[in-house]
Design a protein around this motif. Structure first.
Motif, PDB file in Angstrom:
ATOM      1  N   ALA A 385       0.829  -1.209   0.000  1.00  0.00           N
ATOM      2  CA  ALA A 385       0.000   0.000   0.000  1.00  0.00           C
ATOM      3  C   ALA A 385       0.861   1.256   0.000  1.00  0.00           C
ATOM      4  N   LEU A 386       1.979   1.221   0.713  1.00  0.00           N
ATOM      5  CA  LEU A 386       2.858   2.389   0.759  1.00  0.00           C
ATOM      6  C   LEU A 386       3.412   2.744  -0.611  1.00  0.00           C
ATOM      7  N   VAL A 387       3.606   1.741  -1.466  1.00  0.00           N
ATOM      8  CA  VAL A 387       4.164   1.984  -2.793  1.00  0.00           C
ATOM      9  C   VAL A 387       3.249   2.881  -3.624  1.00  0.00           C
ATOM     10  N   GLU A 388       1.962   2.885  -3.321  1.00  0.00           N
ATOM     11  CA  GLU A 388       1.020   3.646  -4.124  1.00  0.00           C
ATOM     12  C   GLU A 388       1.145   5.156  -3.917  1.00  0.00           C
ATOM     13  N   PHE A 389       1.688   5.579  -2.790  1.00  0.00           N
ATOM     14  CA  PHE A 389       1.770   7.016  -2.511  1.00  0.00           C
ATOM     15  C   PHE A 389       2.796   7.721  -3.400  1.00  0.00           C
ATOM     16  N   PRO A 390       4.008   7.182  -3.592  1.00  0.00           N
ATOM     17  CA  PRO A 390       4.917   7.821  -4.559  1.00  0.00           C
ATOM     18  C   PRO A 390       4.335   7.868  -5.961  1.00  0.00           C
ATOM     19  N   ALA A 391       3.568   6.844  -6.325  1.00  0.00           N
ATOM     20  CA  ALA A 391       2.951   6.838  -7.656  1.00  0.00           C
ATOM     21  C   ALA A 391       1.978   8.003  -7.808  1.00  0.00           C
ATOM     22  N   ALA A 392       1.204   8.256  -6.762  1.00  0.00           N
ATOM     23  CA  ALA A 392       0.268   9.386  -6.817  1.00  0.00           C
ATOM     24  C   ALA A 392       1.012  10.712  -6.906  1.00  0.00           C
ATOM     25  N   LEU A 393       2.114  10.834  -6.174  1.00  0.00           N
ATOM     26  CA  LEU A 393       2.903  12.064  -6.220  1.00  0.00           C
ATOM     27  C   LEU A 393       3.485  12.299  -7.615  1.00  0.00           C
ATOM     28  N   ILE A 394       3.952  11.231  -8.231  1.00  0.00           N
ATOM     29  CA  ILE A 394       4.488  11.350  -9.589  1.00  0.00           C
ATOM     30  C   ILE A 394       3.407  11.820 -10.549  1.00  0.00           C
ATOM     31  N   LEU A 395       2.191  11.299 -10.383  1.00  0.00           N
ATOM     32  CA  LEU A 395       1.087  11.714 -11.249  1.00  0.00           C
ATOM     33  C   LEU A 395       0.780  13.201 -11.080  1.00  0.00           C
ATOM     34  N   ILE A 396       0.714  13.643  -9.838  1.00  0.00           N
ATOM     35  CA  ILE A 396       0.395  15.046  -9.585  1.00  0.00           C
ATOM     36  C   ILE A 396       1.434  15.968 -10.215  1.00  0.00           C
TER      37      ILE A 396
END
Length: 482
Positions: A385-396
């Motif tokens: 689940a933690l891996v998903e947060f950097p992915a969201a930041l990259i998208l933003i």
């Protein structure tokens, strides 16, 4: 006539009112997690072996440790060409026979030359599970010949997702976002509680199917509702953060599952908070964008004024009037055929259906793998689940600079390639194809939200951002002739 986006530019595109609405809808997004991936904990399969009548008494009389009991009474794993014989087969002997040796009880059975020649029989008396908690697997013995029933459990949820996404989407377009959201919350809450008290496997399937039927559609309705509340420049951020709330739900779910290892109590714990979402009846208004599309402009104007008041602003007089007579044409009723009637929307629909399918297959496949990979399931789930947060930041950071299509296509290509390299499973090629098809979709960076079929059909022809338009309100008075 000014559009809703024009009005939001004056009363606040993402001010206090929208932030409050966004927060409560993010809670709804986080609560969807236990339904989407809850099977990891609800359907956890612990180590197990056949229950053999008489073994417990013999072990107690001989003073065996657990390791000794398993060594003496459980078939060796992999014998007779069966890799799971120790979990699904037991020795076809009577352990209640008197005079059994405590050092090698199997030698007391005459007629058998050695252990490998002793016949095996299925687990007719149930199983013993090496777990201090419980799951639907241990409750309904979904192991060995019945292990397929666990897959059926998750399949029922996915079938519900499929049917519900179509039907709930139509209801939201036909009767409004708010009504649809409240109905799905109510049905989801009731069916979730009933599932916690399900007396049989069949009833559990029925209740879980109902949850799948309404929960995914409700989650999508919340997504649509918040994007219709905010202005153009904030639409991408709220869409990403709304899904980040889902990732937060993953972290919370792993913690709750760790503290509550019994599936019925876990199901009840993650379901009961959903009843509080019924308070959204007073917290959230109907989507003004939907009301305008339905030509209910008076009610839309009341909600716009409510948003403005919540933001501490007022609607300018020049934007106060949304006259229905200025609308061209008649109000159109939504139809599934709208998705395939025109060539551009048909192409976009098919591509999006495929990309949602492949994303779900890859995501759920990786999540489900954690349940069978061994190790600490709670920590593995937490780390994933933690891996998903950097992915969201990259998208933003990238969607406004690069656009939507290229980050999306790159993510799908990387995901497909990673799965292909990890397991070399041909099915993961669908992820690579998905990455290429995304490039055929229109770029939405800097474009206004389409409000009609014609707008959506002509999205590929838009090239520039909408020019700023100043609306002037001119008051005239008639002067009597001299």
């Amino acid at each position: 006539m000014p559009t809703l986006d024009d009005i939001l530019e004056h009363i606040g595109e993402f001010d206090l009112f929208q932030k409050r609405a966004f927060f409560v809808l993010c809670l709804l997004s986080a609560s969807f997690t236990p339904i989407y991936v809850g099977v990891v904990f609800l359907g956890f399969s612990p180590e197990h072996r056949c229950l053999s009548p008489g073994v417990a008494e013999l072990s107690s009389r001989c003073g065996w440790s657990l390791e000794e009991e398993l060594n003496y009474t459980v078939p060796e794993q992999g014998r007779h060409g069966e890799s799971l014989s120790s979990q699904c087969r037991r020795y076809n002997v009577d352990w209640n026979t008197t005079g059994l040796s405590c050092t090698n009880p199997l030698e007391n059975f005459t007629g058998y030359g050695n252990r490998s020649s002793i016949p095996l029989t299925p687990c007719q008396d149930g199983w013993v599970y090496d777990s201090s908690g419980s799951s639907i697997v241990t409750q309904f013995n979904l192991v060995c010949e019945d292990s397929w029933k666990l897959d059926l459990f998750q399949s029922c949820v996915n079938i519900g997702f499929f049917i519900g996404s179509l039907s709930i989407g139509y209801i939201a377009d036909r009767f409004g976002r708010k009504l649809c959201l409240l109905i799905t919350i109510l049905v989801n809450s009731i069916s979730g509680v009933l599932m916690a008290f399900a007396p049989s496997y069949m009833w559990m399937l029925i209740y879980r199917f109902i949850q799948g039927l309404v929960s995914k559609g409700g989650w999508l309705t919340g997504y649509v509702l918040i994007t219709e509340f905010v202005g153009l420049s904030y639409r991408r951020t709220v869409g990403i953060v709304y899904q980040v709330a889902f990732s937060v739900g993953l972290l919370v779910l792993s913690a709750i599952a760790y503290m509550i290892p019994h599936w019925r109590w876990l199901q009840l714990t993650v379901t009961l908070p959903n009843f509080f979402f019924l308070l959204y009846y007073w917290c959230l208004p109907e989507s003004p964008r939907w009301l305008i599309a339905q030509q209910r402009n008076d009610k839309a104007m009341k909600i716009i004024n409510r948003i403005a008041k919540g933001n501490g602003k007022k609607v300018p007089p020049s934007l106060q009037s949304l006259n229905p007579e200025e609308e061209d044409g008649e109000k159109l009723s939504p139809s599934f055929l709208d998705l395939v009637r025109t060539p551009q929307i048909r192409k976009h629909t098919l591509i999006l259906m495929y990309t949602w399918f492949t994303s779900s297959v890859l995501y759920q496949g990786l999540i489900m793998h954690m349940g069978i990979a061994g190790g600490n399931i709670y920590l593995d789930f937490f780390y994933s689940a933690l891996v998903e947060f950097p992915a969201a930041l990259i998208l933003i950071l990238t969607v406004d600079r690069i656009g939507r299509r290229y980050p999306w296509a790159a993510a799908n290509l990387v995901a497909g390639a990673a799965c292909l390299l990890t397991a070399f499973i041909p099915d993961t090629v669908v992820g690579l194809i998905d990455g290429g098809l995304v490039l055929l979709l229109p770029e939405t960076k800097g474009k206004t939200l389409p409000e009609t079929i014609e707008d959506a059909e002509n999205m590929h022809r838009q090239r520039k951002r909408k020019k700023e338009v100043i609306y002037l309100h001119v008051s005239t008075t008639e002067v009597a002739p001299n």
